[in-house]
Design a protein around this motif. Structure first.
Motif, short mmCIF file in Angstrom:
data_model
loop_
_atom_site.label_atom_id
_atom_site.label_comp_id
_atom_site.label_asym_id
_atom_site.label_seq_id
_atom_site.Cartn_x
_atom_site.Cartn_y
_atom_site.Cartn_z
N ALA A 1 28.66 -121.34 -7.82
CA ALA A 1 29.37 -120.06 -7.65
C ALA A 1 28.79 -118.99 -8.56
CB ALA A 1 30.86 -120.26 -7.92
N LYS A 2 28.46 -119.37 -9.78
CA LYS A 2 27.86 -118.41 -10.72
C LYS A 2 26.50 -117.94 -10.22
CE LYS A 2 30.13 -120.04 -14.95
NZ LYS A 2 29.92 -120.68 -16.28
N LYS A 3 25.76 -118.85 -9.61
CA LYS A 3 24.43 -118.50 -9.10
C LYS A 3 24.56 -117.57 -7.89
CE LYS A 3 20.24 -120.67 -7.25
NZ LYS A 3 19.59 -121.96 -6.89
N THR A 4 25.53 -117.85 -7.01
CA THR A 4 25.71 -117.06 -5.80
C THR A 4 26.20 -115.65 -6.10
OG1 THR A 4 26.22 -119.08 -4.55
CG2 THR A 4 26.89 -116.98 -3.57
N ALA A 5 27.19 -115.57 -7.02
CA ALA A 5 27.77 -114.25 -7.35
C ALA A 5 27.88 -114.14 -8.86
CB ALA A 5 29.13 -114.11 -6.68
N PRO A 6 26.77 -113.84 -9.54
CA PRO A 6 26.77 -113.81 -11.01
C PRO A 6 27.62 -112.69 -11.61
CG PRO A 6 24.70 -112.98 -10.14
CD PRO A 6 25.44 -113.56 -8.98
N ASP A 7 27.99 -111.71 -10.80
CA ASP A 7 28.74 -110.57 -11.32
C ASP A 7 30.25 -110.78 -11.28
OD1 ASP A 7 28.68 -110.62 -8.56
OD2 ASP A 7 28.90 -108.44 -8.37
N GLN A 8 30.72 -111.96 -10.87
CA GLN A 8 32.16 -112.19 -10.83
C GLN A 8 32.49 -113.61 -11.29
OE1 GLN A 8 34.06 -112.33 -6.94
NE2 GLN A 8 32.07 -112.49 -5.95
N PRO A 9 33.76 -113.87 -11.62
CA PRO A 9 34.15 -115.19 -12.10
C PRO A 9 33.87 -116.26 -11.05
CG PRO A 9 35.86 -113.59 -12.60
CD PRO A 9 34.87 -112.91 -11.69
N PRO A 10 33.61 -117.49 -11.47
CA PRO A 10 33.29 -118.56 -10.52
C PRO A 10 34.51 -119.15 -9.82
CG PRO A 10 33.21 -119.40 -12.76
CD PRO A 10 33.41 -117.92 -12.87
N LEU A 11 35.69 -118.92 -10.37
CA LEU A 11 36.91 -119.47 -9.79
C LEU A 11 37.86 -118.34 -9.40
CD1 LEU A 11 37.59 -122.37 -12.32
CD2 LEU A 11 36.42 -122.52 -10.11
N HIS A 12 38.47 -118.49 -8.23
CA HIS A 12 39.40 -117.47 -7.74
C HIS A 12 40.70 -118.13 -7.28
CE1 HIS A 12 36.60 -113.93 -7.52
NE2 HIS A 12 35.75 -114.93 -7.71
N ILE A 13 41.79 -117.41 -7.50
CA ILE A 13 43.12 -117.84 -7.05
C ILE A 13 43.67 -116.76 -6.14
CG2 ILE A 13 45.48 -118.40 -7.75
CD1 ILE A 13 44.31 -119.17 -10.52
N LEU A 14 44.14 -117.16 -4.97
CA LEU A 14 44.77 -116.23 -4.03
C LEU A 14 46.22 -116.64 -3.84
CD1 LEU A 14 44.73 -113.88 -2.03
CD2 LEU A 14 43.94 -115.50 -0.27
N PHE A 15 47.13 -115.83 -4.38
CA PHE A 15 48.55 -116.03 -4.11
C PHE A 15 48.84 -115.45 -2.73
CE2 PHE A 15 48.48 -116.20 -8.72
CZ PHE A 15 49.40 -117.20 -9.01
N SER A 16 49.23 -116.30 -1.79
CA SER A 16 49.54 -115.85 -0.44
C SER A 16 51.05 -115.87 -0.25
CB SER A 16 48.85 -116.74 0.60
OG SER A 16 49.03 -116.22 1.90
N ALA A 17 51.63 -114.69 -0.26
CA ALA A 17 53.08 -114.55 -0.13
C ALA A 17 53.43 -114.19 1.31
CB ALA A 17 53.59 -113.46 -1.07
N HIS A 18 54.62 -114.58 1.71
CA HIS A 18 55.03 -114.14 3.04
C HIS A 18 55.27 -112.64 3.03
CE1 HIS A 18 57.41 -113.36 6.61
NE2 HIS A 18 56.83 -114.43 7.09
N GLY A 19 54.81 -111.96 4.06
CA GLY A 19 54.99 -110.52 4.14
C GLY A 19 56.31 -110.13 4.77
N VAL A 20 56.67 -108.87 4.59
CA VAL A 20 57.79 -108.26 5.30
C VAL A 20 57.32 -106.88 5.75
CG1 VAL A 20 59.56 -109.50 3.98
CG2 VAL A 20 58.81 -107.24 3.22
N PRO A 21 57.95 -106.31 6.77
CA PRO A 21 57.58 -104.95 7.17
C PRO A 21 57.73 -103.97 6.01
CG PRO A 21 58.92 -105.98 8.86
CD PRO A 21 58.96 -106.89 7.67
N LYS A 22 56.83 -103.05 5.91
CA LYS A 22 56.87 -102.04 4.85
C LYS A 22 58.17 -101.24 4.90
CE LYS A 22 54.08 -98.28 2.88
NZ LYS A 22 52.88 -97.45 3.07
#
Length: 423
Positions: free
Chosen positions: A190-211
Protein backbone atom coordinates in the motif's frame (compact mmCIF):
# COMPACT_ATOMS: atom_id res chain seq x y z
CA UNK A 1 -35.61 -4.12 30.57
CA UNK A 2 -37.33 -3.66 27.22
CA UNK A 3 -34.97 -3.85 24.23
CA UNK A 4 -36.40 -2.28 21.07
CA UNK A 5 -35.41 -3.17 17.53
CA UNK A 6 -36.79 -3.26 14.02
CA UNK A 7 -37.42 -6.98 13.62
CA UNK A 8 -37.20 -9.11 10.53
CA UNK A 9 -38.71 -12.14 8.81
CA UNK A 10 -37.61 -15.43 10.29
CA UNK A 11 -38.34 -17.38 7.12
CA UNK A 12 -39.12 -16.62 3.50
CA UNK A 13 -42.81 -17.13 4.20
CA UNK A 14 -42.77 -14.16 6.59
CA UNK A 15 -41.35 -11.65 4.11
CA UNK A 16 -44.53 -10.30 2.53
CA UNK A 17 -46.29 -9.66 5.83
CA UNK A 18 -43.14 -8.08 7.26
CA UNK A 19 -42.94 -5.73 4.27
CA UNK A 20 -46.59 -4.81 4.67
CA UNK A 21 -46.08 -3.92 8.34
CA UNK A 22 -43.10 -1.82 7.37
CA UNK A 23 -44.66 0.19 4.58
CA UNK A 24 -47.93 0.70 6.45
CA UNK A 25 -46.03 2.79 9.01
CA UNK A 26 -46.43 6.54 8.37
CA UNK A 27 -42.92 7.04 9.73
CA UNK A 28 -41.67 5.04 6.75
CA UNK A 29 -44.03 6.13 3.97
CA UNK A 30 -45.23 9.69 4.43
CA UNK A 31 -48.09 10.66 2.19
CA UNK A 32 -49.64 14.13 1.89
CA UNK A 33 -52.93 14.42 3.75
CA UNK A 34 -55.36 13.75 0.86
CA UNK A 35 -53.48 10.58 -0.06
CA UNK A 36 -53.01 9.19 3.47
CA UNK A 37 -56.10 7.02 3.02
CA UNK A 38 -54.09 5.03 0.45
CA UNK A 39 -51.41 4.09 3.01
CA UNK A 40 -52.49 0.49 3.59
CA UNK A 41 -53.32 -0.16 -0.05
CA UNK A 42 -49.93 1.09 -1.22
CA UNK A 43 -48.22 -0.91 1.53
CA UNK A 44 -50.01 -4.07 0.45
CA UNK A 45 -49.17 -3.51 -3.21
CA UNK A 46 -45.49 -2.84 -2.56
CA UNK A 47 -45.18 -5.80 -0.21
CA UNK A 48 -46.71 -8.20 -2.72
CA UNK A 49 -44.61 -6.95 -5.61
CA UNK A 50 -41.30 -6.89 -3.74
CA UNK A 51 -41.63 -10.06 -1.67
CA UNK A 52 -40.04 -12.42 -4.28
CA UNK A 53 -36.86 -10.34 -4.59
CA UNK A 54 -36.72 -9.79 -0.86
CA UNK A 55 -36.96 -13.55 -0.28
CA UNK A 56 -34.05 -14.02 -2.65
CA UNK A 57 -32.00 -11.49 -0.68
CA UNK A 58 -32.68 -13.38 2.54
CA UNK A 59 -31.78 -16.64 0.84
CA UNK A 60 -28.34 -15.17 0.17
CA UNK A 61 -27.76 -14.80 3.93
CA UNK A 62 -29.25 -18.11 5.04
CA UNK A 63 -32.99 -17.79 4.48
CA UNK A 64 -34.10 -15.42 7.22
CA UNK A 65 -33.17 -12.57 9.51
CA UNK A 66 -30.73 -13.24 12.36
CA UNK A 67 -31.80 -10.13 14.27
CA UNK A 68 -34.03 -11.88 16.81
CA UNK A 69 -31.34 -14.46 17.55
CA UNK A 70 -28.83 -11.73 18.33
CA UNK A 71 -31.34 -9.63 20.28
CA UNK A 72 -32.28 -12.62 22.46
CA UNK A 73 -28.62 -13.40 23.08
CA UNK A 74 -27.90 -9.78 24.01
CA UNK A 75 -30.90 -9.69 26.36
CA UNK A 76 -29.82 -12.91 28.12
CA UNK A 77 -26.24 -11.76 28.57
CA UNK A 78 -27.26 -8.30 29.82
CA UNK A 79 -29.53 -9.93 32.40
CA UNK A 80 -26.72 -12.20 33.56
CA UNK A 81 -24.27 -9.29 33.74
CA UNK A 82 -26.68 -7.24 35.86
CA UNK A 83 -26.98 -10.10 38.32
CA UNK A 84 -23.25 -10.83 38.44
CA UNK A 85 -22.08 -7.24 38.73
CA UNK A 86 -24.91 -5.48 40.54
CA UNK A 87 -26.95 -8.24 42.15
CA UNK A 88 -30.02 -7.13 40.18
CA UNK A 89 -32.62 -9.73 39.23
CA UNK A 90 -33.80 -8.34 35.91
CA UNK A 91 -36.32 -9.69 33.42
CA UNK A 92 -35.66 -8.78 29.79
CA UNK A 93 -38.17 -8.37 26.98
CA UNK A 94 -37.74 -7.93 23.22
CA UNK A 95 -40.06 -5.55 21.35
CA UNK A 96 -39.77 -5.52 17.56
CA UNK A 97 -41.33 -2.78 15.48
CA UNK A 98 -42.36 -4.71 12.37
CA UNK A 99 -42.17 -8.39 13.21
CA UNK A 100 -42.62 -10.86 16.03
CA UNK A 101 -42.35 -10.42 18.94
CA UNK A 102 -44.06 -7.08 18.38
CA UNK A 103 -43.63 -4.22 20.84
CA UNK A 104 -47.29 -4.55 21.81
CA UNK A 105 -46.74 -8.24 22.65
CA UNK A 106 -43.76 -7.35 24.83
CA UNK A 107 -45.87 -4.79 26.70
CA UNK A 108 -48.56 -7.39 27.32
CA UNK A 109 -45.97 -9.73 28.83
CA UNK A 110 -44.68 -6.85 30.96
CA UNK A 111 -48.20 -6.19 32.20
CA UNK A 112 -48.85 -9.84 33.02
CA UNK A 113 -45.55 -10.06 34.90
CA UNK A 114 -46.65 -7.03 36.97
CA UNK A 115 -43.44 -5.16 36.29
CA UNK A 116 -43.31 -1.89 38.23
CA UNK A 117 -40.02 -0.45 36.94
CA UNK A 118 -39.04 -0.56 33.27
CA UNK A 119 -35.89 0.58 31.47
CA UNK A 120 -36.53 1.07 27.74
CA UNK A 121 -33.43 0.64 25.63
CA UNK A 122 -33.59 1.06 21.82
CA UNK A 123 -30.87 -1.02 20.16
CA UNK A 124 -29.83 1.92 18.00
CA UNK A 125 -26.75 3.81 19.26
CA UNK A 126 -27.80 7.02 17.49
CA UNK A 127 -31.32 8.41 17.63
CA UNK A 128 -33.32 8.88 14.44
CA UNK A 129 -36.93 9.75 13.81
CA UNK A 130 -37.28 6.64 11.66
CA UNK A 131 -35.76 4.11 14.10
CA UNK A 132 -35.86 4.84 17.83
CA UNK A 133 -38.45 7.52 17.18
CA UNK A 134 -40.83 5.13 15.44
CA UNK A 135 -40.54 2.56 18.22
CA UNK A 136 -41.09 5.19 20.90
CA UNK A 137 -44.20 6.41 19.10
CA UNK A 138 -45.69 2.92 19.48
CA UNK A 139 -44.96 2.94 23.21
CA UNK A 140 -46.38 6.41 23.56
CA UNK A 141 -49.60 5.34 21.85
CA UNK A 142 -49.92 2.18 23.96
CA UNK A 143 -49.29 4.01 27.23
CA UNK A 144 -51.86 6.63 26.24
CA UNK A 145 -54.55 4.15 25.15
CA UNK A 146 -54.09 1.87 28.15
CA UNK A 147 -53.13 4.28 30.89
CA UNK A 148 -54.88 2.19 33.55
CA UNK A 149 -52.71 -0.83 32.71
CA UNK A 150 -49.41 0.96 33.12
CA UNK A 151 -50.27 3.76 35.53
CA UNK A 152 -48.36 2.18 38.41
CA UNK A 153 -45.28 1.34 36.35
CA UNK A 154 -42.35 3.75 36.41
CA UNK A 155 -40.40 3.77 33.16
CA UNK A 156 -37.33 5.50 31.82
CA UNK A 157 -35.84 5.67 28.32
CA UNK A 158 -32.22 5.66 27.18
CA UNK A 159 -32.86 7.33 23.79
CA UNK A 160 -29.27 7.21 22.49
CA UNK A 161 -25.92 6.01 23.77
CA UNK A 162 -23.42 6.53 20.94
CA UNK A 163 -20.90 8.37 23.15
CA UNK A 164 -20.72 5.92 26.05
CA UNK A 165 -17.09 5.05 26.86
CA UNK A 166 -17.89 1.33 26.97
CA UNK A 167 -19.51 1.34 23.54
CA UNK A 168 -16.67 3.43 22.10
CA UNK A 169 -14.11 1.02 23.57
CA UNK A 170 -15.97 -2.02 22.22
CA UNK A 171 -16.00 -0.54 18.71
CA UNK A 172 -12.38 0.58 18.97
CA UNK A 173 -11.25 -2.91 20.01
CA UNK A 174 -13.20 -4.62 17.22
CA UNK A 175 -11.73 -2.25 14.63
CA UNK A 176 -8.22 -2.60 16.03
CA UNK A 177 -8.42 -6.37 15.62
CA UNK A 178 -9.12 -5.90 11.92
CA UNK A 179 -6.32 -3.35 11.54
CA UNK A 180 -3.90 -5.77 13.17
CA UNK A 181 -4.84 -8.47 10.65
CA UNK A 182 -3.09 -6.71 7.75
CA UNK A 183 0.27 -8.30 6.98
CA UNK A 184 3.54 -6.40 6.68
CA UNK A 185 3.52 -7.25 2.97
CA UNK A 186 0.06 -5.72 2.50
CA UNK A 187 1.10 -2.57 4.33
CA UNK A 188 4.34 -2.30 2.33
CA UNK A 189 2.48 -2.73 -0.96
CA UNK A 190 0.00 0.00 0.00
CA UNK A 191 2.85 2.39 0.79
CA UNK A 192 4.44 1.62 -2.56
CA UNK A 193 1.17 2.10 -4.48
CA UNK A 194 0.17 5.36 -2.77
CA UNK A 195 3.18 6.80 -0.91
CA UNK A 196 1.40 10.10 -0.27
CA UNK A 197 -1.27 8.61 2.02
CA UNK A 198 -1.53 6.25 5.00
CA UNK A 199 -1.38 2.52 4.20
CA UNK A 200 -4.46 1.65 6.26
CA UNK A 201 -7.94 3.11 5.88
CA UNK A 202 -11.15 2.78 7.89
CA UNK A 203 -14.56 3.52 6.38
CA UNK A 204 -17.41 3.97 8.82
CA UNK A 205 -20.51 3.12 6.79
CA UNK A 206 -23.59 4.47 8.52
CA UNK A 207 -27.14 4.06 7.40
CA UNK A 208 -28.34 7.18 5.64
CA UNK A 209 -31.54 9.17 6.03
CA UNK A 210 -33.04 11.75 3.69
CA UNK A 211 -31.46 15.18 4.12
CA UNK A 212 -34.96 16.58 4.67
CA UNK A 213 -35.15 14.64 7.94
CA UNK A 214 -32.07 16.37 9.26
CA UNK A 215 -33.41 19.73 8.16
CA UNK A 216 -36.62 18.95 10.05
CA UNK A 217 -34.70 18.37 13.28
CA UNK A 218 -33.62 14.73 13.28
CA UNK A 219 -30.46 14.57 15.49
CA UNK A 220 -29.09 11.49 13.71
CA UNK A 221 -26.35 13.09 11.60
CA UNK A 222 -24.98 15.15 14.46
CA UNK A 223 -24.90 12.13 16.75
CA UNK A 224 -23.30 9.97 14.08
CA UNK A 225 -20.50 12.46 13.47
CA UNK A 226 -19.84 12.76 17.21
CA UNK A 227 -19.87 8.96 17.52
CA UNK A 228 -17.26 8.54 14.80
CA UNK A 229 -15.13 11.31 16.27
CA UNK A 230 -15.16 9.54 19.63
CA UNK A 231 -14.05 6.21 18.17
CA UNK A 232 -11.50 8.00 15.99
CA UNK A 233 -9.97 9.65 19.06
CA UNK A 234 -9.76 6.27 20.80
CA UNK A 235 -8.08 4.69 17.77
CA UNK A 236 -5.55 7.50 17.50
CA UNK A 237 -4.44 6.83 21.07
CA UNK A 238 -2.65 3.73 19.75
CA UNK A 239 -2.44 4.43 16.00
CA UNK A 240 -0.79 7.30 14.15
CA UNK A 241 -2.76 9.38 11.64
CA UNK A 242 0.23 8.78 9.38
CA UNK A 243 -0.63 5.07 9.37
CA UNK A 244 -4.44 5.10 9.54
CA UNK A 245 -6.94 7.41 7.84
CA UNK A 246 -10.61 7.44 8.81
CA UNK A 247 -13.62 8.17 6.59
CA UNK A 248 -17.40 8.38 7.13
CA UNK A 249 -20.04 7.63 4.51
CA UNK A 250 -23.73 6.75 4.37
CA UNK A 251 -25.21 3.65 2.81
CA UNK A 252 -28.59 2.33 1.66
CA UNK A 253 -29.92 5.47 0.04
CA UNK A 254 -32.97 4.97 -2.13
CA UNK A 255 -34.86 7.16 -4.55
CA UNK A 256 -34.00 10.33 -6.44
CA UNK A 257 -33.81 12.83 -3.58
CA UNK A 258 -30.85 13.97 -1.54
CA UNK A 259 -29.72 11.75 1.33
CA UNK A 260 -26.87 12.29 3.73
CA UNK A 261 -23.56 12.44 1.88
CA UNK A 262 -21.06 11.16 1.00
CA UNK A 263 -22.61 7.91 -0.24
CA UNK A 264 -20.76 4.68 0.46
CA UNK A 265 -21.11 3.48 -3.12
CA UNK A 266 -19.45 6.72 -4.27
CA UNK A 267 -16.68 6.67 -1.67
CA UNK A 268 -15.49 3.12 -2.37
CA UNK A 269 -14.57 3.81 -6.03
CA UNK A 270 -12.95 7.10 -5.01
CA UNK A 271 -10.80 5.32 -2.44
CA UNK A 272 -9.80 2.70 -4.97
CA UNK A 273 -8.89 5.31 -7.58
CA UNK A 274 -6.75 7.16 -5.04
CA UNK A 275 -4.65 4.05 -4.48
CA UNK A 276 -6.20 2.67 -1.28
CA UNK A 277 -5.51 -1.05 -1.02
CA UNK A 278 -6.15 -1.87 2.66
CA UNK A 279 -9.61 -1.04 3.95
CA UNK A 280 -11.64 -1.87 7.06
CA UNK A 281 -15.37 -1.21 6.65
CA UNK A 282 -17.26 -0.58 9.89
CA UNK A 283 -21.09 -0.84 10.02
CA UNK A 284 -21.47 1.88 12.63
CA UNK A 285 -25.29 2.17 12.82
CA UNK A 286 -25.86 -1.42 13.84
CA UNK A 287 -25.39 -3.57 16.96
CA UNK A 288 -26.06 -6.94 15.35
CA UNK A 289 -25.60 -8.62 12.01
CA UNK A 290 -28.52 -8.39 9.61
CA UNK A 291 -29.20 -8.18 5.90
CA UNK A 292 -27.58 -4.76 5.59
CA UNK A 293 -24.25 -5.99 6.93
CA UNK A 294 -24.38 -9.55 5.59
CA UNK A 295 -25.72 -8.77 2.12
CA UNK A 296 -25.26 -5.09 1.31
CA UNK A 297 -21.81 -4.65 2.83
CA UNK A 298 -20.38 -8.16 2.65
CA UNK A 299 -21.58 -8.89 -0.88
CA UNK A 300 -22.51 -5.71 -2.77
CA UNK A 301 -19.97 -3.26 -1.35
CA UNK A 302 -17.16 -5.79 -1.20
CA UNK A 303 -17.65 -6.54 -4.89
CA UNK A 304 -17.65 -2.81 -5.68
CA UNK A 305 -14.51 -2.27 -3.60
CA UNK A 306 -12.61 -5.07 -5.29
CA UNK A 307 -13.67 -3.85 -8.72
CA UNK A 308 -12.29 -0.43 -7.69
CA UNK A 309 -8.87 -1.83 -6.82
CA UNK A 310 -9.22 -2.25 -3.05
CA UNK A 311 -7.52 -5.62 -2.86
CA UNK A 312 -7.37 -6.20 0.90
CA UNK A 313 -10.88 -5.93 2.33
CA UNK A 314 -11.82 -6.32 5.96
CA UNK A 315 -15.23 -5.91 7.53
CA UNK A 316 -15.47 -5.14 11.23
CA UNK A 317 -18.22 -7.20 12.86
CA UNK A 318 -21.15 -5.56 14.62
CA UNK A 319 -20.88 -5.59 18.42
CA UNK A 320 -23.26 -8.57 18.64
CA UNK A 321 -22.36 -10.27 21.95
CA UNK A 322 -18.93 -8.70 22.43
CA UNK A 323 -18.20 -8.84 26.20
CA UNK A 324 -17.21 -5.18 26.47
CA UNK A 325 -20.38 -4.15 24.65
CA UNK A 326 -22.59 -6.38 26.81
CA UNK A 327 -21.01 -5.04 29.98
CA UNK A 328 -21.62 -1.48 28.86
CA UNK A 329 -25.27 -2.28 28.11
CA UNK A 330 -25.63 -3.64 31.63
CA UNK A 331 -23.97 -0.51 33.03
CA UNK A 332 -26.36 1.58 30.95
CA UNK A 333 -29.38 -0.14 32.51
CA UNK A 334 -28.01 0.20 36.03
CA UNK A 335 -27.21 3.89 35.54
CA UNK A 336 -30.66 4.50 34.09
CA UNK A 337 -32.18 3.08 37.28
CA UNK A 338 -30.01 5.38 39.41
CA UNK A 339 -30.67 8.57 37.45
CA UNK A 340 -33.81 10.72 37.12
CA UNK A 341 -36.31 9.11 34.79
CA UNK A 342 -36.90 10.22 31.20
CA UNK A 343 -40.33 9.17 30.01
CA UNK A 344 -41.18 8.13 26.47
CA UNK A 345 -42.84 11.49 25.88
CA UNK A 346 -39.87 13.39 27.30
CA UNK A 347 -37.48 11.38 25.11
CA UNK A 348 -39.55 12.22 22.04
CA UNK A 349 -39.58 15.91 22.89
CA UNK A 350 -35.85 15.97 23.66
CA UNK A 351 -35.10 14.46 20.25
CA UNK A 352 -37.49 16.69 18.30
CA UNK A 353 -40.07 13.97 17.63
CA UNK A 354 -42.92 15.98 19.07
CA UNK A 355 -41.75 19.04 17.17
CA UNK A 356 -41.75 17.34 13.77
CA UNK A 357 -45.22 17.72 12.38
CA UNK A 358 -46.10 15.57 9.39
CA UNK A 359 -47.70 18.69 7.96
CA UNK A 360 -44.20 19.90 7.23
CA UNK A 361 -44.02 17.08 4.71
CA UNK A 362 -47.46 17.88 3.32
CA UNK A 363 -46.15 18.77 -0.12
CA UNK A 364 -44.07 15.63 -0.57
CA UNK A 365 -44.49 11.90 -0.66
CA UNK A 366 -41.71 10.56 1.54
CA UNK A 367 -40.59 6.97 1.73
CA UNK A 368 -37.56 6.53 3.92
CA UNK A 369 -35.46 3.61 4.99
CA UNK A 370 -35.17 2.37 8.53
CA UNK A 371 -31.61 1.19 8.75
CA UNK A 372 -31.77 -0.31 5.35
CA UNK A 373 -35.48 -0.69 4.82
CA UNK A 374 -36.95 1.57 2.19
CA UNK A 375 -39.24 1.70 -0.78
CA UNK A 376 -38.03 4.59 -2.88
CA UNK A 377 -36.75 7.38 -0.69
CA UNK A 378 -38.54 10.70 -0.72
CA UNK A 379 -40.32 10.14 -4.00
CA UNK A 380 -40.56 13.83 -4.61
CA UNK A 381 -39.25 16.90 -2.82
CA UNK A 382 -40.26 20.33 -4.04
CA UNK A 383 -37.38 22.79 -4.09
CA UNK A 384 -38.05 25.70 -1.81
CA UNK A 385 -41.28 26.37 0.02
CA UNK A 386 -44.46 26.38 -1.99
CA UNK A 387 -46.69 29.37 -1.88
CA UNK A 388 -50.28 28.77 -0.83
CA UNK A 389 -51.56 29.33 -4.35
CA UNK A 390 -49.24 26.54 -5.55
CA UNK A 391 -50.38 23.90 -3.07
CA UNK A 392 -53.26 22.51 -5.10
CA UNK A 393 -51.01 21.94 -8.09
CA UNK A 394 -48.33 20.45 -5.84
CA UNK A 395 -50.76 17.96 -4.31
CA UNK A 396 -52.03 17.02 -7.73
CA UNK A 397 -48.43 16.41 -8.71
CA UNK A 398 -48.03 14.22 -5.65
CA UNK A 399 -50.92 12.07 -6.78
CA UNK A 400 -49.14 11.71 -10.09
CA UNK A 401 -45.95 10.72 -8.31
CA UNK A 402 -47.75 8.00 -6.37
CA UNK A 403 -49.29 6.64 -9.57
CA UNK A 404 -45.90 6.77 -11.30
CA UNK A 405 -44.25 4.82 -8.51
CA UNK A 406 -47.01 2.21 -8.52
CA UNK A 407 -46.62 1.78 -12.28
CA UNK A 408 -42.85 1.49 -11.87
CA UNK A 409 -43.30 -1.18 -9.23
CA UNK A 410 -45.85 -3.00 -11.35
CA UNK A 411 -43.48 -3.04 -14.30
CA UNK A 412 -41.01 -5.09 -12.29
CA UNK A 413 -38.15 -2.62 -12.83
CA UNK A 414 -35.78 -2.63 -9.83
CA UNK A 415 -35.50 0.40 -7.57
CA UNK A 416 -31.99 1.19 -6.34
CA UNK A 417 -31.26 -0.54 -3.04
CA UNK A 418 -34.96 -1.24 -2.55
CA UNK A 419 -34.14 -4.36 -0.60
CA UNK A 420 -31.61 -2.99 1.85
CA UNK A 421 -33.57 -4.37 4.81
CA UNK A 422 -32.32 -3.91 8.36
CA UNK A 423 -33.19 -7.23 9.75
Amino acid sequence: VLLLNLGGPTTGEDVEEFLYNLFADPDIIRLPGPLSLLQNSIAMFIAKRRAPKSRAAYESIGGGSPILKYSNAQAKLVSESLMERYGLDVETYIGMRYWKPFTEEALESIRKDKVNALVILPLYPQFSISTSGSSLRVLQEEFSKHASRYGDMVHTVVPSWYARPGYVKAMKDLIQKELDSFSEEEIAEAKKTAPDQPPLHILFSAHGVPKSYIEAGDPYQNQMEKCVEGIKAALYETNSPEDVKIHLSYQSRVGPIEWLRPYTDDVLPELGESGVRNLVVVPISFVSEHIETLEEIDIEYRELAEESGITNWRRCPAPNTDPTFIQDMADMVYEALMEPTQTVTEACVANNIEGIDLESFDDSVAVTGVLGVGADGDLFQAEGSLQKKERINARAAMAGVVLTVILELASGQPLTHFLGLHS
